[in-house]
Design an enzyme around this catalytic site. Sequence first.
Site, PDB file in Angstrom:
ATOM      1  N   GLU A 138       5.165  -5.168   8.093  1.00 24.06           N
ATOM      2  CA  GLU A 138       3.756  -5.070   7.665  1.00 24.06           C
ATOM      3  C   GLU A 138       3.224  -6.392   7.118  1.00 24.06           C
ATOM      4  O   GLU A 138       2.023  -6.628   7.113  1.00 24.06           O
ATOM      5  CB  GLU A 138       3.600  -3.985   6.583  1.00 24.06           C
ATOM      6  N   HIS A 195      -1.090   4.581   9.487  1.00 21.39           N
ATOM      7  CA  HIS A 195       0.273   5.117   9.579  1.00 21.39           C
ATOM      8  C   HIS A 195       0.256   6.408  10.378  1.00 21.39           C
ATOM      9  O   HIS A 195       0.530   7.478   9.856  1.00 21.39           O
ATOM     10  CB  HIS A 195       0.840   5.383   8.191  1.00 21.39           C
ATOM     11  N   HIS A 233      10.864  -3.530   2.637  1.00 21.96           N
ATOM     12  CA  HIS A 233      11.212  -2.114   2.559  1.00 21.96           C
ATOM     13  C   HIS A 233      11.683  -1.596   3.907  1.00 21.96           C
ATOM     14  O   HIS A 233      11.227  -2.046   4.951  1.00 21.96           O
ATOM     15  CB  HIS A 233      10.082  -1.252   2.004  1.00 21.96           C
ATOM     16  N   HIS A 270       0.819  -1.218   0.000  1.00 17.09           N
ATOM     17  CA  HIS A 270       0.000   0.000   0.000  1.00 17.09           C
ATOM     18  C   HIS A 270       0.859   1.277   0.000  1.00 17.09           C
ATOM     19  O   HIS A 270       0.539   2.248   0.677  1.00 17.09           O
ATOM     20  CB  HIS A 270      -1.010  -0.018   1.160  1.00 17.09           C
TER      21      HIS A 270
END
Lengths: 153, 279
Positions: B240, B59, B193, B12
């Site tokens: 995540e 977030h 990431h 996302h």
Amino acid sequence: MSNDTVRREPIEGFDDIPGTTLFDAQRARQGYYVNQFCMSLMKAENRAEFKADERKYLEKWPMTEEQREAILKRDWQRMIDLGGNIYYLSKLFSTDGKSFQYVAATMTGLTQEQYAEMMLNGGRTIENNRSKADWARTGGPAFGKNAPAFGKK
Amino acid sequence: MAKIVASVNVSHVPAIGAAWDNGKANDPYWKPIFSGFDFSKKWIADLKPDVILLVYNDHASAFDASIIPTFAIGCAAQFPPADEGWGPRPVPTVIGYPELASHLAQSLILDEFDMTIINEMDVDHGLTVPLTLMFGQPKEWPCRIIPLPVNVVQFPPPTGNRCWNLGRALKRAVEAWPEDLRVVVFGTGGMSHQLQGMRAGLINREWDTKFLDSLAGDAQWARQVPFIEYVRETGSEGIEMVMWLVSRGALEHKVKEVYRFYHVPCSNTALGHLILENA
């Protein structure tokens, strides 16, 4: 005992990942007002007030002077060292019109162009980037075959 | 009865939303990314789900540092897009399903998952970017959506195994709802990431592939991956991926892989996408 004493449950490897700060409850406590200041920038009127006089706006938040300085200088790594978290900080760099990639690049010692090139080449390799022992042996962050063309610009 | 028929797992990355909203979807950098969803758009248009249970992480948008729910469920009638510092995304308001969400909350709590119940919430890129990738830009999203935020921002996040078990409990809760509904669970975020520090930009294609293979199989290896392994192997934000275990746990044990897409780079991230259906 000092209020700043940090006691964590021992988790194997927690402090062994090189170039990485894990945001846990202790760091969240240290950076609470840095992060809450960032959250305030989700409102357009607060962004305008902050932009008009950054220092004055920061004085309203009970953070340390060191934290204020890091914010004023946009020293992203320092903000993280002092308890900031990247997702909170994103409200600040969005206010500045900057991207996650711009901010990530500033923390790596690469220029933004070099960083973008490394990503286009497939990203930073995992080889020799797994542990602090890796970096102690090799002298620092590894790029592998995806290294940007250093110095060719 | 209601039935979970498939899972959609997808990264996302916020830059995807920014690229789409600013008309850059056909730029050379973005075109291969959006093209990777051509199949998926058609697949979900054919499937016509009635409800999406969308597992994502906020977030630091709806939840600030003052409240950190580990597992939450959105029970509101609607969820507006959040202003993340540059104004809200120009996407439709998410229409929830308060009756079903309240049933799920009750069922999950009685099943020993202590959900935080959210009755007002703005939803950030974690929820809206997957919708953009799967549906493009409709005037309204084509079905009702129940948000399920999971904390992966502040350590410790829930374990992968706990996420898997939440998925199992969601499956039981959905199947106890009498209305005939086709339900799809979205697991979002990841893949490798790292957005901070000297190691930023880390990508581990080999590990990501192993994770995708595990989910497409029996997922037993993925269930047991400890927090530190996610961080070490896939970067501080790679964690995540635990949310993909909620969506996997919500399916039957046997699944079939319908579609997979993997692309590097998407900003700082390895974009991963996996569609699974019950076998």
